[in-house]
Scaffold this motif. Sequence first.
Motif, short mmCIF file in Angstrom:
data_model
loop_
_atom_site.label_atom_id
_atom_site.label_comp_id
_atom_site.label_asym_id
_atom_site.label_seq_id
_atom_site.Cartn_x
_atom_site.Cartn_y
_atom_site.Cartn_z
N MET A 180 9.83 -9.81 19.80
CA MET A 180 10.59 -10.66 19.15
C MET A 180 11.98 -9.49 18.38
N GLY A 181 11.99 -8.40 19.15
CA GLY A 181 13.23 -7.76 19.47
C GLY A 181 14.48 -8.25 19.24
N ALA A 182 14.22 -8.88 20.62
CA ALA A 182 15.49 -9.90 21.28
C ALA A 182 15.77 -10.88 20.36
N LEU A 183 14.19 -11.80 19.68
CA LEU A 183 14.70 -12.62 18.87
C LEU A 183 15.84 -12.59 18.06
N GLN A 184 15.38 -10.61 17.33
CA GLN A 184 16.60 -10.46 16.45
C GLN A 184 17.65 -10.48 16.45
N ASP A 185 17.95 -9.74 17.92
CA ASP A 185 19.62 -9.26 18.23
C ASP A 185 20.27 -10.74 18.28
N MET A 189 23.61 -12.02 16.07
CA MET A 189 24.34 -12.66 17.19
C MET A 189 25.61 -13.55 16.67
N VAL A 190 23.95 -14.69 15.86
CA VAL A 190 24.77 -15.61 16.12
C VAL A 190 25.32 -16.00 14.74
N LEU A 191 24.89 -14.92 14.08
CA LEU A 191 24.78 -15.55 12.15
C LEU A 191 26.33 -14.72 12.26
N ASN A 192 26.58 -13.83 12.85
CA ASN A 192 27.61 -13.04 12.97
C ASN A 192 28.91 -14.17 12.95
#
Length: 194
Positions: A180-185, A189-192
Amino acid sequence: MRLLHQEGGITFRYELRPGINMLGRSNSCDVPLNDPAVSSNHCELVLEGNRIWVRDLQSTNGTYVNDVPVQESELRVGDRLKLGTFELELEPPPQISIPQAGIPHERPTHLPDGRPCCHNHSEVPAQARCVACDRHYCFECVHHIRRVGGDALHLCPWCGQNCSPLQDVEMPTPKKRSFMGALQDTIRMVLNKK
């Protein structure tokens, strides 16, 4: 070595090469001087090592060093060479000054209470010592690498060899990132990027 000539507030520099350098009105000369009072092949400058000689080539109006007519003479830095209306001066070779290296200040190796300090952070107590270069580091400086199916590696930032913990200190275990931590990161990145 170079010859300098000033005209109308502009400084002209003529690079002298080792061996014979021709000066005169002809365009084929190494240093062409556009002046009717200068002969086509007026004189030659012979550069050997750090010494320069001027030799007049039977010019019509003569060659002068420091206002003295010469057939052949050694030129020294600061001498004025006059050919027709041209006054040239021998430029001194560039002086390269190398600054004196200061004595490197010694890094503190221990804290005031006697414990060893980190090599990079002199105010932080050391927690690990490199077995190869014998430098001390805090855990922030040591590179921690997690290996699949094996013990974690703790590597020296200076030489890349193993670091061992100091007495009464336990090396931290690198934590595995959760899915879940990797998915959030990844989502951040995609949204930024947008």
